[in-house]
Design a protein around this motif. Structure first.
Motif, PDB file in Angstrom:
ATOM      1  N   SER A 119       0.816  -1.212   0.000  1.00  0.00           N
ATOM      2  CA  SER A 119       0.000   0.000   0.000  1.00  0.00           C
ATOM      3  C   SER A 119       0.853   1.267   0.000  1.00  0.00           C
ATOM      4  N   SER A 130      -2.387   1.125  -3.979  1.00  0.00           N
ATOM      5  CA  SER A 130      -2.232  -0.150  -3.284  1.00  0.00           C
ATOM      6  C   SER A 130      -2.315  -1.270  -4.322  1.00  0.00           C
ATOM      7  N   ASP A 137      -6.451  -0.174   4.297  1.00  0.00           N
ATOM      8  CA  ASP A 137      -5.265  -0.893   3.814  1.00  0.00           C
ATOM      9  C   ASP A 137      -4.211  -0.961   4.912  1.00  0.00           C
TER      10      ASP A 137
END
Length: 483
Positions: A41, A57, A75
């Protein structure tokens, strides 16, 4: 009866000792990462020459890139803030050490990974063990890059490649291509002495089996006849109209030097018309100077990771400039080689990045960084050089599978702290490499290489393997000099 039992006991003891020594000289086993699902990410995704996407990401499932999207709050934390994601580097021209050089196949594989190389293409196997070794790499049994392979080189008589398959007739040539295709090769490679009849048969059979045809431009065929072909090095290029080089030569520095600007300009038209590409292996030319004078041209830093016997063994693998005149010509002609690549690139010719690893002092992994430095000069920018080692090489070796960060591609990714399109020095500072969906952290890979350094430079390995190979190399060199 007692003598027989005593003899059997001695044989058993000797066998045990040999097996123990053999086990002891094998390199330490390395644990291949099992997980192939990750989220990388907060990176700037760079597909060289194509696009740049900020704060992305990368979603990886089953070793493939499933999705690339803008980073979201859920994320995981970035591997490093402000990092860059680049497709894993591809070395389009390598040779794998034969299996009898104990442990060096695994050492080379680890060294590729250490320098961010996630795919290699073996373009002329040293022995049959390469087949199983490639399968073990690709199945994730051994740490290293994904390996594509051409199988044995196809050559005419007399063969210039010592372990080539000689094909002197169209029938033999076609049969060889079909046999290799059935065995699962990824490409077909030809060499200097293939005659025109055999070459045409090879080209037709390779096209029939949808296999890329690469190699040396055969001297009897010449550049104008070759079509749909990836040229290795500068074979064929200086001989558009002139006679072939002396037997035993691919091409010579003096023949490159003799080319006029008009000759070089004409190359672009021929390459485009005949759908030719080139893997120039520029760094290979200068690295061989170490064999010419090791004090004057000292080995690169990466050579320190290789066993000591390579210093002597490389003299048997391929030639190097001999004498001051040849050395100075090699140095003086390098800008000319670069100019040829620059002219081809300007004409729209695909330039791939390859090293010819296994040739003298062409160290696995490290030599690709040196090749990229040369390509930066020839192609005009760091990004153009990176494109050669990612997008372009990937399109020729495994289209859609490697060379770009895109959904559906194999997850081969370099995570870098600095922008490699600004300076290629960023490549040496990678922090994570994803190879075939498996994550390797820099600290882990460096630790593995330190263990291999201790093993391959240890007393036992030096005594049993390096000592033996060096003595054989020196004896062979002495006999060869007498002949």
């Amino acid at each position: 009866m007692k003598v027989v039992k005593w003899g059997a006991g001695v044989l058993a003891a000797v066998t045990c000792v040999v097996l123990l020594v053999w086990w002891a000289i094998l390199p330490p086993a390395l644990d291949v990462p099992g997980g192939r699902e990750h989220i990388i990410s907060g990176v700037t995704v760079i597909n060289p020459g194509i696009e740049r996407l900020v704060n992305q990401s990368i979603i990886i499932r089953d070793g493939r890139i499933e999705e690339i999207r803008a980073r979201i709050d859920s994320d995981p934390a970035p591997v490093c803030e402000g990092c860059f994601a680049l497709p894993g580097l591809i070395d389009a021209h390598v040779h794998t050490p034969p299996s009898f050089i104990v442990g060096n196949q695994r050492l080379f594989a680890l060294m590729y990974l250490r320098y961010g190389v996630t795919s290699v293409r073996d373009v002329g196997q040293s022995d049959a063990s390469v087949v199983d070794f490639a399968a073990s790499l690709n199945d994730g049994q051994i740490v290293g890059p994904y390996m594509y392979r051409c199988g044995p080189v196809l050559e005419g008589s007399p063969p210039g490649w010592p372990v080539a398959r000689v094909v002197d007739t169209a029938e033999a040539a076609r049969n060889a291509v079909m046999e290799f295709a059935d065995r699962g090769v990824d490409c077909i490679k030809v060499y200097n002495e293939v005659n025109e009849e055999s070459f045409r048969a090879i080209r037709a059979a390779a096209a029939e089996r949808n296999l890329p045809l690469i190699g040396h431009v055969p001297h009897s065929v010449k550049l104008g006849i070759v079509e749909n072909f990836e040229i290795q090095h500068f074979t064929g290029i200086p001989y558009l109209a002139s006679a072939r080089p002396p037997m035993g030569w691919d091409y010579r520095d003096e023949d490159i030097e003799a080319m006029s600007d008009a000759d070089i300009a004409a190359l672009g038209e021929i390459f485009i018309a005949n759908r030719l590409s080139i893997t120039p292996t520029l760094a290979n030319h200068t690295l061989r100077l170490t064999d010419s004078d090791i004090e004057r041209f000292p080995p690169t830093a990466g050579a320190a990771h290789l066993p000591a016997f390579w210093t002597d063994s490389w003299k048997l693998v391929a030639g190097h400039p001999q004498g001051e005149e040849a050395v100075m010509r090699r140095i003086a002609t390098q800008p000319r080689y670069d100019a040829i690549v620059a002219e081809l690139h300007k004409a729209g010719v695909d330039v791939l990045a390859g090293t010819d690893t296994l040739m003298p002092w062409v160290v696995p992994g490290e030599s690709l960084h040196l090749e990229l430095a040369r390509l930066e000069k020839a192609l005009g920018s760091p990004e153009a050089a990176l494109k050669a080692a990612t997008v372009t090489s990937g399109a020729h070796i495994a289209p859609g599978q490697i060379g770009t960060l895109r959904p559906g591609a194999r997850a081969d990714i370099l995570v870098l702290r600095d922008d490699p399109t600004v300076s290629l020095s960023a490549l040496s500072g990678w922090t994570v490499v994803i190879a075939n969906g498996r994550r390797y952290d820099r600290e882990t890979v460096d630790g593995w290489l330190a263990r291999y350094d201790a093993h391959f430079h240890g007393v036992l390995y030096n005594t049993v393997v390096s000592g033996l190979v060096s003595r054989l190399a020196k004896r062979f060199s002495h006999r060869h000099a007498e002949d």
